[in-house]
Design a protein around this motif. Structure first.
Motif, PDB file in Angstrom:
ATOM      1  N   LEU A 164       0.815  -1.208   0.000  1.00  0.00           N
ATOM      2  CA  LEU A 164       0.000   0.000   0.000  1.00  0.00           C
ATOM      3  C   LEU A 164       0.853   1.265   0.000  1.00  0.00           C
ATOM      4  CD1 LEU A 164      -2.691  -1.051   2.643  1.00  0.00           C
ATOM      5  CD2 LEU A 164      -2.763  -1.323   0.146  1.00  0.00           C
ATOM      6  N   GLN A 165       0.285   2.335  -0.553  1.00  0.00           N
ATOM      7  CA  GLN A 165       0.857   3.672  -0.483  1.00  0.00           C
ATOM      8  C   GLN A 165      -0.223   4.609   0.040  1.00  0.00           C
ATOM      9  OE1 GLN A 165       3.883   5.040  -1.120  1.00  0.00           O
ATOM     10  NE2 GLN A 165       4.762   3.018  -1.478  1.00  0.00           N
ATOM     11  N   GLU A 166       0.098   5.357   1.074  1.00  0.00           N
ATOM     12  CA  GLU A 166      -0.894   6.244   1.678  1.00  0.00           C
ATOM     13  C   GLU A 166      -1.460   7.229   0.663  1.00  0.00           C
ATOM     14  OE1 GLU A 166      -1.153   9.665   5.201  1.00  0.00           O
ATOM     15  OE2 GLU A 166       0.641   8.414   4.970  1.00  0.00           O
ATOM     16  N   GLN A 167      -0.595   7.748  -0.230  1.00  0.00           N
ATOM     17  CA  GLN A 167      -1.038   8.772  -1.176  1.00  0.00           C
ATOM     18  C   GLN A 167      -1.859   8.198  -2.327  1.00  0.00           C
ATOM     19  OE1 GLN A 167       2.008   8.248  -0.043  1.00  0.00           O
ATOM     20  NE2 GLN A 167       2.994  10.148   0.618  1.00  0.00           N
ATOM     21  N   MET A 168      -1.724   6.886  -2.566  1.00  0.00           N
ATOM     22  CA  MET A 168      -2.532   6.208  -3.589  1.00  0.00           C
ATOM     23  C   MET A 168      -3.211   5.023  -2.907  1.00  0.00           C
ATOM     24  SD  MET A 168      -0.131   6.362  -6.980  1.00  0.00           S
ATOM     25  CE  MET A 168       1.399   6.000  -6.109  1.00  0.00           C
ATOM     26  N   PRO A 169      -4.306   5.273  -2.228  1.00  0.00           N
ATOM     27  CA  PRO A 169      -4.847   4.297  -1.285  1.00  0.00           C
ATOM     28  C   PRO A 169      -5.376   3.026  -1.937  1.00  0.00           C
ATOM     29  CG  PRO A 169      -6.366   6.122  -1.588  1.00  0.00           C
ATOM     30  CD  PRO A 169      -5.098   6.505  -2.277  1.00  0.00           C
ATOM     31  N   GLY A 170      -5.381   1.970  -1.114  1.00  0.00           N
ATOM     32  CA  GLY A 170      -5.983   0.708  -1.526  1.00  0.00           C
ATOM     33  C   GLY A 170      -5.354   0.118  -2.771  1.00  0.00           C
ATOM     34  N   TYR A 171      -6.214  -0.217  -3.729  1.00  0.00           N
ATOM     35  CA  TYR A 171      -5.770  -0.929  -4.922  1.00  0.00           C
ATOM     36  C   TYR A 171      -5.344  -0.002  -6.063  1.00  0.00           C
ATOM     37  CZ  TYR A 171      -6.816  -5.701  -3.427  1.00  0.00           C
ATOM     38  OH  TYR A 171      -6.776  -6.910  -2.806  1.00  0.00           O
ATOM     39  N   PHE A 172      -5.272   1.303  -5.802  1.00  0.00           N
ATOM     40  CA  PHE A 172      -4.884   2.200  -6.885  1.00  0.00           C
ATOM     41  C   PHE A 172      -3.416   2.042  -7.266  1.00  0.00           C
ATOM     42  CE2 PHE A 172      -8.779   4.746  -6.147  1.00  0.00           C
ATOM     43  CZ  PHE A 172      -9.162   4.870  -7.472  1.00  0.00           C
ATOM     44  N   TRP A 173      -2.564   1.599  -6.345  1.00  0.00           N
ATOM     45  CA  TRP A 173      -1.142   1.499  -6.672  1.00  0.00           C
ATOM     46  C   TRP A 173      -0.806   0.121  -7.242  1.00  0.00           C
ATOM     47  CZ3 TRP A 173       3.612   0.263  -3.388  1.00  0.00           C
ATOM     48  CH2 TRP A 173       4.775   0.554  -4.109  1.00  0.00           C
ATOM     49  N   TYR A 174      -0.704  -0.904  -6.409  1.00  0.00           N
ATOM     50  CA  TYR A 174      -0.312  -2.215  -6.926  1.00  0.00           C
ATOM     51  C   TYR A 174      -1.473  -3.164  -7.161  1.00  0.00           C
ATOM     52  CZ  TYR A 174       4.501  -3.199  -7.972  1.00  0.00           C
ATOM     53  OH  TYR A 174       5.693  -3.297  -8.623  1.00  0.00           O
TER      54      TYR A 174
END
Length: 289
Positions: A164-174
């Motif tokens: 996870l990435q805080e700035q791209m929450p949930g499933y938006f990143w990986y």
């Protein structure tokens, strides 16, 4: 054809440039080259700011890509654009800056961070008659593309990392990688979702309007083992993307180059919009779990 790259803050900037510019690479994709780049990064996102110096040096020194700061100068030097910043929060802003030039644009995943932003992308694309494409590279892996020709699939078990990435929450990143694999093989008509959170992973059960169903195992730790086990009435198909000889990035770029040449995207904006909506639904489940 000269391609302009926006963003030098992700491994994709090096991988894309190598595959397109280095004719000695065994998986070199012919037809275009990345000639110029806008060297931007996000100061408040460590995975962007910390990696920018390394990839700026590689892309500009090793592959001869020329850095350009002025958008108008940049757009007049290139025939098509890759918005490749790792930070999905700025993709819409960058698209607004280049859409008016009428040159085809590929936006790396995630295309944007909400369905509201996605509607604006579609509106801008139509208004300026500018072709736009976005996709995860995993959709174009050899095994996924082979499985996509099988119209008898009934269910599947997909697995891979979902850090996870805080700035791209949930499933938006990986997590978007796994969602795109699922959508490529089973479509976007998801009727029902269930989420189970475990210590080392999350298990997401999706049921489709035609009765097909899949499980996505999203693992907390990062690794490169994306894959699936797919079931049809008579057969079981196993996909191990990390073992494929041809990198899925090469498969993606082959389709991107064809898109740049024709202006016709192999992934419709409607499907991309549905993917963003599915991710929003998944993230809502996560928030409520």
């Amino acid at each position: 054809m000269n391609i302009g790259l926006i963003g030098l803050d992700t491994s994709h900037s090096e991988i894309f440039t190598r595959l397109l510019n280095d004719s000695s690479d065994p998986h070199h994709v012919k037809g275009v080259r990345i000639s110029h780049a806008i060297p931007t990064f996000s100061k408040d996102l460590p995975i962007s700011a910390d990696r920018f110096p390394q990839y700026f040096e590689l892309v500009t020194t090793k592959y001869g890509v020329v850095p350009v700061d002025d958008v108008d100068e940049f757009m007049n030097l290139v025939d098509a654009v890759i918005i490749g910043t790792v930070d999905g929060r700025n993709h819409l802003d960058w698209y607004k800056k280049v859409v008016g030039y009428g040159k085809p644009v590929f936006i790396d995943k995630p295309i944007v961070m909400s369905s509201t932003e996605m509607k604006e992308v579609i509106k801008l694309s139509k208004g300026f008659n500018t072709s736009v494409m976005s996709s995860s590279s995993l959709r174009f892996s050899e095994s996924v593309m082979t499985a996509a020709s099988n119209k008898d699939l009934l269910s599947g078990y997909f697995f891979g990392p979902t850090p996870l990435q805080e700035q791209m929450p949930g499933y938006f990143w990986y997590g978007i990688h796994l969602v795109e694999m699922v959508v490529t093989l089973f479509g976007t008509a998801v009727d029902h979702m269930e989420l189970k959170v475990l210590p080392d992973c999350e298990q997401l059960h999706l049921t489709f309007s035609n009765g097909n169903h899949v499980i996505i195992r999203g693992e907390n730790a990062w690794h490169n083992r994306f894959g699936a086990v797919l079931h049809s009435k008579e057969h079981v198909h196993t996909l191990k993307l990390w073992e494929e000889e041809k990198p899925y990035y090469a498969g993606l770029l082959e389709h991107v180059v064809k898109f740049f040449e024709t202006g016709v995207t192999p992934v419709s904006l409607k499907e991309t919009a549905n993917i963003i909506h599915i991710i929003e639904r998944i993230n809502q489940l996560k928030e409520n779990s």
